[in-house]
Design a protein around this motif. Sequence first.
Motif, short mmCIF file in Angstrom:
data_model
loop_
_atom_site.label_atom_id
_atom_site.label_comp_id
_atom_site.label_asym_id
_atom_site.label_seq_id
_atom_site.Cartn_x
_atom_site.Cartn_y
_atom_site.Cartn_z
N SER A 58 0.82 -1.22 0.00
CA SER A 58 0.00 0.00 0.00
C SER A 58 0.86 1.28 0.00
O SER A 58 0.35 2.37 -0.24
CB SER A 58 -0.96 0.00 1.19
OG SER A 58 -0.24 -0.05 2.41
N ASP A 59 2.16 1.16 0.23
CA ASP A 59 3.08 2.30 0.19
C ASP A 59 3.59 2.58 -1.22
O ASP A 59 4.29 3.56 -1.44
CB ASP A 59 4.30 2.04 1.09
CG ASP A 59 3.94 1.91 2.55
OD1 ASP A 59 3.05 2.65 3.01
OD2 ASP A 59 4.56 1.07 3.23
N ALA A 60 3.26 1.72 -2.16
CA ALA A 60 3.85 1.77 -3.50
C ALA A 60 3.78 3.14 -4.15
O ALA A 60 4.80 3.65 -4.65
CB ALA A 60 3.21 0.72 -4.41
N THR A 61 2.63 3.76 -4.16
CA THR A 61 2.47 5.05 -4.83
C THR A 61 3.41 6.10 -4.23
O THR A 61 4.08 6.84 -4.95
CB THR A 61 1.01 5.52 -4.76
OG1 THR A 61 0.19 4.53 -5.40
CG2 THR A 61 0.82 6.85 -5.44
N GLN A 62 3.48 6.14 -2.90
CA GLN A 62 4.34 7.13 -2.24
C GLN A 62 5.82 6.80 -2.44
O GLN A 62 6.64 7.71 -2.66
CB GLN A 62 4.01 7.21 -0.75
CG GLN A 62 2.62 7.77 -0.48
CD GLN A 62 2.40 7.96 0.99
OE1 GLN A 62 2.93 8.91 1.57
NE2 GLN A 62 1.63 7.07 1.61
N VAL A 63 6.18 5.53 -2.37
CA VAL A 63 7.57 5.12 -2.58
C VAL A 63 8.02 5.53 -3.98
O VAL A 63 9.10 6.12 -4.16
CB VAL A 63 7.74 3.60 -2.36
CG1 VAL A 63 9.07 3.09 -2.91
CG2 VAL A 63 7.59 3.27 -0.88
N LEU A 64 7.20 5.25 -4.98
CA LEU A 64 7.58 5.59 -6.35
C LEU A 64 7.59 7.10 -6.58
O LEU A 64 8.41 7.61 -7.35
CB LEU A 64 6.66 4.88 -7.34
CG LEU A 64 6.77 3.34 -7.33
CD1 LEU A 64 5.80 2.73 -8.32
CD2 LEU A 64 8.19 2.86 -7.58
N ALA A 65 6.72 7.84 -5.90
CA ALA A 65 6.73 9.31 -6.01
C ALA A 65 8.03 9.88 -5.43
O ALA A 65 8.61 10.82 -6.01
CB ALA A 65 5.52 9.91 -5.30
N ILE A 66 8.49 9.32 -4.32
CA ILE A 66 9.76 9.76 -3.73
C ILE A 66 10.91 9.40 -4.67
O ILE A 66 11.85 10.18 -4.86
CB ILE A 66 9.95 9.15 -2.32
CG1 ILE A 66 8.90 9.74 -1.37
CG2 ILE A 66 11.37 9.39 -1.80
CD1 ILE A 66 8.80 9.01 -0.03
N PHE A 67 10.85 8.22 -5.29
CA PHE A 67 11.86 7.83 -6.26
C PHE A 67 11.90 8.83 -7.42
O PHE A 67 12.97 9.23 -7.87
CB PHE A 67 11.60 6.40 -6.75
CG PHE A 67 12.72 5.81 -7.57
CD1 PHE A 67 14.05 6.00 -7.25
CD2 PHE A 67 12.43 5.02 -8.66
CE1 PHE A 67 15.07 5.44 -7.99
CE2 PHE A 67 13.44 4.44 -9.42
CZ PHE A 67 14.76 4.66 -9.09
#
Length: 165
Positions: free
Chosen positions: A12-21
């Motif tokens: 469920s963190d995927a969207t935020q993790v990829l945005a930070i990337f």
Amino acid sequence: MKTLLMDTMRKSDATQVLAIFQEGIDTKNATFETKVPTWEEWDRDHISSCRLVAREGDRVVGWAALTPASSRAAYAGVAEVSIYLRIESVGQGLGSRLLEALIKTSEENGFWTLTSGIFPENKNSMALHEKLGFRKMGTQERIGKLDGVWRDVVQMERRSEVVGV
């Protein structure tokens, strides 16, 4: 200010993790990557037992994860570090807390050597790694191009004092 929690990364963190990337990609000093992978690609490439996020409430403000250094059995305990912070979170000690937690998690999972390849212009990242026991192994000169420009990469390494001693 909300309490900062070091936590296991969830799907469920995927969207935020990829945005930070993406923020890291945009700096042009964090990675040779020029586009964010899909979550499926990112998930496939990173070691599932060594993925952490820093949370302020429901908001992910940074993440750290490992990728295998090699598929060869002899290198099963060697992995490469990725650590990314939201731009507004840089300089607040978050990187130290995340990398310390990742080192601890890596050792709990049997990793004896962590490596990191860092652009020499990314002085904050090199200082963070040195602070937590990484040493410079050398510089790979003109190892790759980013936007048509040759870039050097400083290779850093940290050997565990508890695993494989």
